[in-house]
Design a protein around this motif. Sequence first.
Motif, mmCIF file in Angstrom:
data_model
loop_
_atom_site.group_PDB
_atom_site.id
_atom_site.type_symbol
_atom_site.label_atom_id
_atom_site.label_comp_id
_atom_site.label_asym_id
_atom_site.label_seq_id
_atom_site.Cartn_x
_atom_site.Cartn_y
_atom_site.Cartn_z
ATOM 1 N N THR A 305 36.495 62.910 68.555
ATOM 2 C CA THR A 305 37.740 62.476 69.181
ATOM 3 C C THR A 305 37.494 61.865 70.550
ATOM 4 O OG1 THR A 305 38.921 64.260 68.048
ATOM 5 C CG2 THR A 305 40.041 63.223 69.897
ATOM 6 N N LEU A 306 36.607 62.476 71.317
ATOM 7 C CA LEU A 306 36.417 62.082 72.707
ATOM 8 C C LEU A 306 35.580 60.817 72.860
ATOM 9 C CD1 LEU A 306 37.029 62.846 75.612
ATOM 10 C CD2 LEU A 306 35.040 64.361 75.592
ATOM 11 N N MET A 307 34.534 60.655 72.078
ATOM 12 C CA MET A 307 33.654 59.487 72.238
ATOM 13 C C MET A 307 34.391 58.165 72.041
ATOM 14 S SD MET A 307 30.665 60.264 73.306
ATOM 15 C CE MET A 307 29.755 58.767 72.926
ATOM 16 N N PRO A 308 35.199 57.984 70.984
ATOM 17 C CA PRO A 308 35.964 56.716 70.882
ATOM 18 C C PRO A 308 36.916 56.502 72.047
ATOM 19 C CG PRO A 308 35.934 57.864 68.766
ATOM 20 C CD PRO A 308 35.369 58.806 69.769
ATOM 21 N N LEU A 309 37.512 57.585 72.572
ATOM 22 C CA LEU A 309 38.404 57.447 73.720
ATOM 23 C C LEU A 309 37.649 56.979 74.960
ATOM 24 C CD1 LEU A 309 40.683 60.624 73.403
ATOM 25 C CD2 LEU A 309 41.299 58.257 72.922
ATOM 26 N N LEU A 310 36.421 57.468 75.145
ATOM 27 C CA LEU A 310 35.613 57.033 76.284
ATOM 28 C C LEU A 310 35.258 55.556 76.170
ATOM 29 C CD1 LEU A 310 33.217 60.114 76.613
ATOM 30 C CD2 LEU A 310 35.132 59.538 78.102
ATOM 31 N N PHE A 311 34.905 55.118 74.976
ATOM 32 C CA PHE A 311 34.594 53.697 74.772
ATOM 33 C C PHE A 311 35.829 52.825 75.016
ATOM 34 C CE2 PHE A 311 31.126 55.230 71.716
ATOM 35 C CZ PHE A 311 30.157 55.146 72.696
ATOM 36 N N LYS A 373 25.748 57.241 64.967
ATOM 37 C CA LYS A 373 27.161 56.865 65.015
ATOM 38 C C LYS A 373 27.530 56.136 66.294
ATOM 39 C CE LYS A 373 31.709 58.753 63.898
ATOM 40 N NZ LYS A 373 32.448 59.965 63.468
ATOM 41 N N TYR A 374 26.899 56.485 67.422
ATOM 42 C CA TYR A 374 27.387 55.981 68.703
ATOM 43 C C TYR A 374 26.391 55.088 69.447
ATOM 44 C CZ TYR A 374 30.926 59.532 67.897
ATOM 45 O OH TYR A 374 31.932 60.276 67.341
ATOM 46 N N LYS A 375 25.195 54.873 68.923
ATOM 47 C CA LYS A 375 24.263 54.004 69.646
ATOM 48 C C LYS A 375 24.722 52.547 69.637
ATOM 49 C CE LYS A 375 21.020 53.310 65.788
ATOM 50 N NZ LYS A 375 19.617 53.504 65.338
ATOM 51 N N GLN A 376 25.282 52.099 68.528
ATOM 52 C CA GLN A 376 25.736 50.708 68.457
ATOM 53 C C GLN A 376 26.943 50.450 69.370
ATOM 54 O OE1 GLN A 376 28.567 49.099 66.968
ATOM 55 N NE2 GLN A 376 27.715 47.078 67.446
ATOM 56 N N PRO A 377 27.999 51.312 69.361
ATOM 57 C CA PRO A 377 29.097 51.103 70.322
ATOM 58 C C PRO A 377 28.642 51.199 71.777
ATOM 59 C CG PRO A 377 29.777 52.614 68.587
ATOM 60 C CD PRO A 377 28.311 52.392 68.422
ATOM 61 N N PHE A 378 27.683 52.101 72.062
ATOM 62 C CA PHE A 378 27.196 52.231 73.438
ATOM 63 C C PHE A 378 26.481 50.955 73.867
ATOM 64 C CE2 PHE A 378 24.077 53.401 76.649
ATOM 65 C CZ PHE A 378 24.852 54.111 77.546
ATOM 66 N N VAL A 383 25.408 48.322 77.427
ATOM 67 C CA VAL A 383 24.097 47.696 77.620
ATOM 68 C C VAL A 383 24.194 46.176 77.619
ATOM 69 C CG1 VAL A 383 21.722 47.572 76.764
ATOM 70 C CG2 VAL A 383 23.008 49.703 76.554
ATOM 71 N N ASN A 384 25.082 45.604 76.818
ATOM 72 C CA ASN A 384 25.168 44.141 76.731
ATOM 73 C C ASN A 384 25.563 43.505 78.056
ATOM 74 O OD1 ASN A 384 24.397 44.133 74.083
ATOM 75 N ND2 ASN A 384 26.430 43.809 73.244
ATOM 76 N N ILE A 425 17.940 55.073 76.179
ATOM 77 C CA ILE A 425 16.659 55.597 75.688
ATOM 78 C C ILE A 425 16.877 56.823 74.807
ATOM 79 C CG2 ILE A 425 14.512 56.715 76.434
ATOM 80 C CD1 ILE A 425 14.639 54.842 78.919
ATOM 81 N N MET A 426 17.797 57.707 75.203
ATOM 82 C CA MET A 426 18.035 58.926 74.428
ATOM 83 C C MET A 426 18.739 58.634 73.102
ATOM 84 S SD MET A 426 18.959 61.838 77.278
ATOM 85 C CE MET A 426 20.370 60.980 77.956
ATOM 86 N N LEU A 427 19.651 57.651 73.098
ATOM 87 C CA LEU A 427 20.381 57.336 71.875
ATOM 88 C C LEU A 427 19.580 56.467 70.913
ATOM 89 C CD1 LEU A 427 23.942 56.581 73.333
ATOM 90 C CD2 LEU A 427 23.235 58.595 72.048
ATOM 91 N N ASN A 428 18.450 55.925 71.391
ATOM 92 C CA ASN A 428 17.620 55.061 70.547
ATOM 93 C C ASN A 428 16.187 55.579 70.495
ATOM 94 O OD1 ASN A 428 19.343 52.366 69.962
ATOM 95 N ND2 ASN A 428 19.795 53.105 72.029
#
Length: 646
Positions: A305-311, A373-378, A383-384, A425-428
């Motif tokens: 629930t929280l991760m999409p809200l942060l993005f 699940k969250y490396k691509q949205p991050f 990063v972009n 680095i941690m998510l990848n």
Amino acid sequence: MPQTGATRYQKFLKSEKSKTKLKAKKDLPKGTNVTKTNFKVKKIVIKEQLKKHGESEALSTRKLNAKELLSRLNHFNTHSRRDALEGIKELITSHPDVLEQNLGKFILGVTPLLMNVEKVVQREAIKALHLILSNVTVEKIEPFFDIMSTYLRSAMTHIDNRIQEDSLMALDVLLVCTPQKVAKDFHKILPNFLDMISKLRVDSKPGRTLTVNLGSQITTVKWRVKVLHRLQDFLRKFVEYHNINDNGKPKETTAYYFDDTKINHYNLLNPNYISVCQLSCFSSINLQDVLQIDEMDKFKEYMETLMPLLFETWLEVCPNVLSSEKNIEAVVTEDAAVLLRHTLEVIDMLWKLVQHFDKKSPSSKIQSLFCQKYKQPFNQHFVNAFPFVTNVRSRQTKSDNSVFEDTITDPKLIAENLEICHLFIMLNPNVNIKSQNREISSVLNYIEKTFNQNTQDNISDVVINILHTIFSKEITSWTKTVSVMDALFRKIIWAYFNKDMPGSVKQKIFTLLCKIALNDKLGHFHRSDTYEKWLINLPDILLEDSITVQTVDIIHKFAACNTKTFNTVVKPKLLKIIMNLPTLTISDATNDVNSYHKLFSILYWVKNWDCESLNLLEQQLLNNVYKSDHGKYIFDTLRMKSGGIL
């Protein structure tokens, strides 16, 4: 023809007759218009006002005791409630024993005022609660914390925006005074944070959507900053409560030393367990209401629930960077920069909790699921457009510098950009070097550039922490070959030899390099020419004026595990080490005898002593250069060597 006076008078009489007639006035009969004086008089006595306060009774400046002040907390008048709260603070400050006797009554009286609509009363209630909790131990607060938690959660989800905003100040008080109890109520309080910045979607679309703060005096971005700041602190207390971020360090315990020069007193029982605690029927916790919940499932629910809200929160304020401008720094507003800081901190805290639950339940594979699940949205949202910069507004310093005041002092946002590097680095862990070459290059180049140009110790600590993550025990795509990390690895070693490098940073680099040296899986880095040069100069750390406990631990571990290599590099400089040993101090071990013993036990791993070094050490022991216990420990250590030198 004009009317005459007689005609006008007749019309006047006619109009008067047509009006409603009132009864004629009647005079009272004679003898009745007299004031009677035969009534009776009786005194009105309020017994409570006749009570006199005792000479030793604790009173406020307005001569009111605790009971009278508590009764005025429910007064309809705002000023009376505020004066009662000020009186309670006076009693607590001047008469601490009153707080012990009326702890439950004070909490039960003050806590409901956290939801008072009057801002003056609410702020005074928060100050009074802070004073109460600051003057008692956590154990004595435990029977009443359930009440405070209930009112706090009610205030956080109140329909009035002003009460919601001030509820964050009440949460600050609880985080400072009772962090363990707040962490225990993790699953009760966390959903309220979600309600403060989001709402449930319609039934056809599960999940949550961000809300706009229309009825408040502050902007939506600033409101989300306030909420995320408290959420970050709340998650940190939960992490500290479960010792999640201790990195395997033993839990600190209080040591009691026996002094043979005086009488020593030690408590057989905890004083809090034998003291009297005044409880009411509403203050004790009902153990039957405690529900057993599955922490793993609940945390997954919060995380999803929280991760999409942060993005989404960051997406609303981040700049739109075109593909042709990806190598240019992205400029954000100051409010967006503060939001970036707290968003990254919350993600970092969630990552630590993910690692904790993954170790606790390896079968759940929650860490790998989180990364997938969250490396691509991050990468897409952070990063972009990386790196970010901002324009810092000049402002006047406020008189009441709040601990929770969010300000940006670094326009380059170095700490925030390094946090993006760390999370990337941690998510990848299994980063694809070919497809993600641009992201890898930008992240590593930024770390290298920051480390070379930085002069602040806190930024150097962040960079070294990132390197500890990369060179972990488990081999990842970052350290599988030398090609990815070779340039940065060389820069770190050359920085170690920089004479202008502060001693504290130098010792942290030394710890990192020793960690790499002790990891056999990183053998391909051991063949580097710069690494071999550092290895030759490894004993130089023992020639400094002071070292840290961590440095002592790593040298001792290196000497015990890599004895052959250790002797090879130590032998040429053994004489200088012995000469410096009596004056060498451990900066963060003032009364820690074990750290000094571990330092001296390094001598145990030295093989085939030369005569000059041995004679110098013997002369030092004879001249009592060391402290009595240190000298005895060195003598016993060398005597224990099998086939020893003594």
